[in-house]
Enzyme design. Structure first.
Site, short mmCIF file in Angstrom:
data_model
loop_
_atom_site.label_atom_id
_atom_site.label_comp_id
_atom_site.label_asym_id
_atom_site.label_seq_id
_atom_site.Cartn_x
_atom_site.Cartn_y
_atom_site.Cartn_z
N LYS A 250 10.25 2.04 0.94
CA LYS A 250 10.23 3.07 -0.11
C LYS A 250 8.90 2.95 -0.86
O LYS A 250 8.76 2.16 -1.78
CB LYS A 250 11.41 2.91 -1.07
CG LYS A 250 11.48 4.01 -2.13
CD LYS A 250 12.72 3.83 -2.99
CE LYS A 250 12.78 4.92 -4.06
NZ LYS A 250 11.73 4.78 -5.07
N SER B 132 11.41 -0.81 -2.87
CA SER B 132 10.82 -0.31 -4.11
C SER B 132 10.02 -1.40 -4.84
O SER B 132 9.04 -1.91 -4.31
CB SER B 132 11.92 0.28 -4.99
OG SER B 132 11.39 1.06 -6.04
#
Length: 545
Positions: A472, A447
């Protein structure tokens, strides 16, 4: 004047012609006060949501005022009057019923037919008795009004409906996929309001969850008030649990089930139990995680300090049961230290090591403080360790990138139509734009960590070492609803400065690290300071592409 109705429900409307030539519209109940027909045609009509319709009447004096038909032709006055009503009704939308788009469509179809009938009425009134002509007109008006109304439920929006609509609007405005997984989002709203039970808060929450499930996006989730509060506490620096960051398995073949460990907080209960990134959580307190979402799992992992939680963990082929004691975990996102590396014919050089464990609201300030502290020790370069950092607040990732970059793009924010926003830097906030920099990554790097690592790699600011990151590539924002609940919504996907979409792929490092290279910060200095160590990486290996 305004066409309004009472608050009581009415599912049909009667249309009739009275013996004294009054044309009336009335719901099947005690009618509202009569509104003068001539007043209706001569006034501006303001549509308003109604749960019933108003009776409209024409009397003898109304039909002659302002119309200028032949005074001796009563039938011409009547047909001209109906034609005027037809035009006014079609273009001013007298009644908007629950904002139902189908009503307007049906009204337009029926009023077109009515207009044609009125236009030809003069031709046929000599062939047919006046009674049948008026009956036909009455039936057309009945179809125009009664049929669409009878197909809809008549009720006012409740507090529960309004909460559902608040969630619907949040998704409508913020969700990344404007096709909403190939469905009509407006039609779903209308069908849900009509068919989903929302008589209490529990039913409303269930309706919101059912709506979000149609998006087929595991990261877009509804959060009850306690879960929303828990999520916010995790970004504010402290929580009580076992120190695990979790996500969904990234395997594309569907072979993996359960929830995946992204990282374990150093020194926390999970880390001490040797739970590692990539391990699967199969059950929490004997409840299978196969269909459990990450927010439900996070809530189950947290609890009172000192309480026990039983985890079923799969690590490679091995499955084990672990009982962990929850602790109050203070999330200090940064640790730093000075490491010495052997000099080449001169004194040892110093490297500043910074371990960044999460992107909470303190992260960027803590990184700046660590850099300044290490500089006072005369370090000659930095190592930024992002291993097992599962991300956190997107803005903190952007701010930390600006610390290291003097200029350039940090990340492109995209939707299904392409790039919609660019985050970059002009060097204003840079405090370490030139010293040698190495970044350590692994499959627990996810992320916001991947945004930072991708920005530093593509701008040639740092050398990446380790293994491919988690992958991600989507960004979620959290929205609070009026009752204290919330929505985690996928608002965008991102691309690195080189326009690489890393979703489910990850960022590929420049070099691998030795298999024996330690993950904890306490052992790092030994691997760059002792040439005899099996994990040794020299200074050139750290900072050279």
């Amino acid at each position: 004047m305004e066409v309004i109705g009472s608050s009581s429900a009415s599912s049909s409307v009667s249309v009739f012609i009275s013996p004294n030539n009054n044309l009336c519209f009335a719901p099947d109940r005690k009618v509202d006060p009569v509104v003068r027909w001539n007043t209706l045609l001569g006034s501006s009509v303001k549509p308003r949501l109604c749960s019933s319709l108003t009776r409209v009447s024409i009397n003898a004096r109304d039909k002659l005022t302002g119309f200028n038909p032949k005074k001796d032709d009563e039938d011409s006055s009547f047909f001209w009057l109906v034609k005027r009503f037809n035009n006014r009704f079609a273009f001013h939308h007298v009644v908007l019923y629950r904002r139902n788009g189908r009503l307007f469509t049906k009204l337009r179809k029926h009023t077109i037919s009515l207009r044609k009938l009125v236009k030809s009425s003069e031709k046929f009134k000599d062939l047919f008795p006046d009674f049948f002509v008026r009956l036909a007109l009455g039936m057309m008006l009945f179809m125009a009004i009664a049929v669409p109304v009878s197909k809809s439920s008549s009720w006012a929006l409740t507090e529960e409906n309004l909460l559902f609509l608040e969630a619907w609007r949040t998704i409508d405005r913020a969700y990344v996929d404007k096709s909403f997984n190939g469905q009509s989002w407006f039609r779903y709203r209308e069908n849900a309001l009509r068919n989903e039970p929302m008589n209490n808060r529990e039913q409303t929450y269930a309706a919101i969850k059912k709506m979000l499930a149609t998006l087929d996006d595991p990261f877009t989730r509804f959060l009850e008030p306690d879960k929303f509060k828990s999520l916010r506490s995790g970004t504010q620096g402290a929580l009580t649990g076992v120190g695990l960051s979790i996500g969904y398995p990234t395997g594309n073949d569907g072979a993996l089930s359960g929830l995946m460990v992204i990282s374990a907080s150093p020194g926390g209960p999970a880390s001490r139990a040797a739970i590692s990134p990539g391990d699967l959580i199969l059950a929490i307190n004997d409840t299978s995680t196969e269909t459990m979402d990450i927010y439900d799992a996070a809530e189950r992992l947290q609890g009172p300090e000192g309480s026990e939680v039983l985890l079923k963990i799969q690590s490679g082929p091995e499955i084990k049961l672990l009982s962990l004691t929850r602790e109050n975990i203070s999330i200090n996102p940064v640790k730093s230290r000075v490491c010495e590396t052997p000099g080449m014919g001169k004194a040892a050089s110093k490297i500043g090591y910074i371990k960044l464990t999460s992107f909470n609201q303190n992260a960027s300030a803590a990184v700046k403080e660590a850099i300044e502290t290490l500089r006072r020790e005369n370090v000659e370069g930095f190592v930024l360790d992002l291993r097992n950092n599962s991300g956190g607040l997107f803005p903190e990732g952007i701010e930390i990138a600006r610390i290291w970059l003097d200029k350039g793009v940090i990340v492109y924010i995209c939707d299904n139509r392409g790039v919609k926003d660019i985050y970059d830097t002009d060097g204003t906030n840079a405090i370490a734009p030139s010293e040698p920099l190495a970044v350590l990554v692994n499959k627990g790097t996810a992320s916001a960590s991947e945004i930072l690592a991708g920005a530093l790699k593509d701008n040639k600011r740092a050398v990446l070492l380790g293994e491919p990151t988690f992958g991600k590539g989507k960004i979620q924002s959290v929205f609070e609803l009026s009752d204290g609940s919330g929505l985690a919504v996928t608002v965008a996907r991102y691309e690195t400065p080189d326009h690489i979409d890393i979703n489910k792929v990850g960022i590929i490092p420049d070099h691998p690290l030795p298999a024996s290279f330690p993950k904890d910060d306490d052992s790092f200095c030994g691997c760059i300071g002792d040439p005899a160590s099996g994990c040794y990486v020299n200074r050139v290996g750290l900072f050279s592409r």
